[in-house]
Motif scaffolding. Sequence first.
Motif: not given
Length: 782
Positions: A107-113, A249-254, A122-127, A190-198
């Motif tokens: 429930n914290k947000g949506k991220v595309a990897v 941190r970006f999505l938690s606004k810290v 690694t990023a996907a599993v950690d998130l 535009a669709t996700y809250d953040a995107v990781y490009l790996g």
Amino acid sequence: MNLDKLLATGDRCIHKEPPTCTANCPVHLEIIDFLAEIEQGNFQNAYKLMEKKMPFHKILGRICDHPCEAPCERSKAGGSIRISDLEKAVLEYGTYKPKKVWPLPKNKGKVAVVGGGLSGLTAAVDLDKKGYVVTIYEKTNRLGGRLWDFVGDSLTEEVLQQELKTIADKKIPIHFETIVDKNKLSELLATYDAVYLGTAAWEEEIKWNPLTFQADESALFVGGSLVNQSESVIFSASSGRRAAISIERFLSKVSLTDSREREGAFETPLHFDICGKEPLAPILKSAAIYSQDEAMAEAKRCVKCQCRKCIEGCVHLRKFEMSPDAYIRQINHSERIILGTHYANKMINSCAECGLCKEECFLDISMSDVIHETRESMVERGKMPASAHDFALKDMAFSNSSRFSLVRKQPSKEESKDLFYYPLISFSDYVKGLYKGTGKTAYLFYPGCQLPASYPDDIKSIYEYLVGHVKGDVGIYLGCCGAPADWGGQKDLMNENIQAIKKVWAEMEHPTFILACSSCMRIFEKYLPEIKLESLWDIYVREGLPNKDHIKTPQTLSIHDACGTRENSDLHESVRKIVAKLGYGIEELEYTKEKTKCCGYGGLVYYANREQSNAFVSERIGESQNDLLVYCAMCKDLFVSGGKRTYHLLDLIYPKDDGEAATRKMPTLSERHHNRSRVKQILLKEIWREETEETMREDQFKLIIPDDVKQKIEDRYILMEDIQAVLKNAEENNERFCNPETGEYLARLRRDNVTFWVKYEKEENDFILKSVYSHRMEIVEE
């Protein structure tokens, strides 16, 4: 006490800083702990450490390019630890079935990897673990990317497939055979809250922050081969992990940058000295993977890099297993929160304040200064245990009382004229010195309180030597410099003592003080910098030794420098010149001169924690097979009490006929008082020829004291005059209890703030002591 400043000092300590291997590992595997578990054969525990720190550990543990090995300190003494081979061994012998972990609500947000290689996975599993809805976009029909290139002897296809299956087990959606280009990326942003490009490559250059992996200040984060200029798989995994932290941190606004300086590989501030470690070559494998015994032997080669120079040199820090940072946290806790505990107080009072810790620390962290300031704070707040330093402070008061303290100018020509005759005036240096007297005191001999207590018969000889060899009149000043007050944190008492010394110095028209005690030298240098000082030992070198027969059979000695002389290199050399001139050989101890250790008296440890004091003694005397040579009375007394043959420099300069100098035991506490009083009487009678009232107290009752009771008297810091006072009160005032069955008496008397108890029997005029005891509790009778 400035506790914030105190904590800042503790923060400078590098004891807990990571070793070079862990600092160079991008995922910071705790390698010392990892190797320690292997060394003990605990392969499953070692496996858990890999599992905790290393993403896809069953893969990376087999193919890691081990950047941790090259900087290994063991490389300088036999060869680097083979960490990579040990990781493979742990995977072979320590793997266990993991416990089921219940996932967090997403429930914290949506991220595309974008990219199903190692960094993206690694990023996907950690998130996913952090509670984000993650979707993977992969251009091929399978996950793993270049991990498939490593399939071979170390990494089997079965293991790789099994590890990649964890993505499906976590129910992370995957879009295979999906090409993400610039337009598709815009759609994802535009669709996700953040995107990781790996991905392995991208159609245009991306500007990214090397600390946060953020592209510009957008919701796009990059990693993997896009940012990793090498082929390192462990760095690819690290970039995915660090990018995942930034996304959260970006999505938690810290803040994306706070406290992130040590992510990835970094340069550790740890300084580790491998000098002295025996070179050991790596253990060779008998097969493709270490056997368990081979792995344990290889792990044992680890030198456990940690800054422990101060701890290794200090028996006190080892006793309490305290590094400076931990010690300071304990003091802070005691000062701020619980305001004094028995444990903390005992620890604080067990420091010798010798200063070796600072000498060993390349950052100049001084626990001696910290402890001293803490003691002053505790005294000021009424939190210092009253019993810890009570006897030492009373002993100081005795030395500054009329029973010992004395100030005299050199005897005048008029007072000494009966000595001015042949052959005395021709052959006596002392008489020549008196004859040349001017009436103005150029020097004031200050022997301190411990030297007269241990060497009462030499004070007169030393004084006569000084009068006969030093140019200018030499007076004498008996008293205590105040070291017990200083060590005990008694600022007011210390200041009072310093003012008394200053007063004498001013009244004597500012003479140079000649000091024979290292503790006095430390006190004068610290509190009385305006007074010019000379060491007795420096004068012996400059003016020549007394014309005596010294030794018959030369031998080799090891010199123990008093810790109060740590910063006095000139004095160290003077002592060695004297020893050499007397015909002795010298074999230096490992901890010597500026790095000398404490004998166990410093800091009043002898009174506050006898067990700790004995540990100081035991460690020091075990460092040499030779007889020791010291120039501090307490060092001599304590080492001899520990069973070590020890000479004081005065034993060599003024040898006695009994031949027992190296084994002569420490005077008892009562004998120390008696000796000081006797020194005063001898000087007044034989030097100044003054008729004096005898102030040395004679025993009123004839005492018979068994050896075990004698030891109790010393251990409980009870003086014979205290016992005599109890008996006098009991006999004269009939204030005693009698046991009719045994005929024993029990008597008590409160003196100052201490109550003394004595159990005794009477046989005609003899008093047989059965037991003694003292305490600070006051008994109030109704």
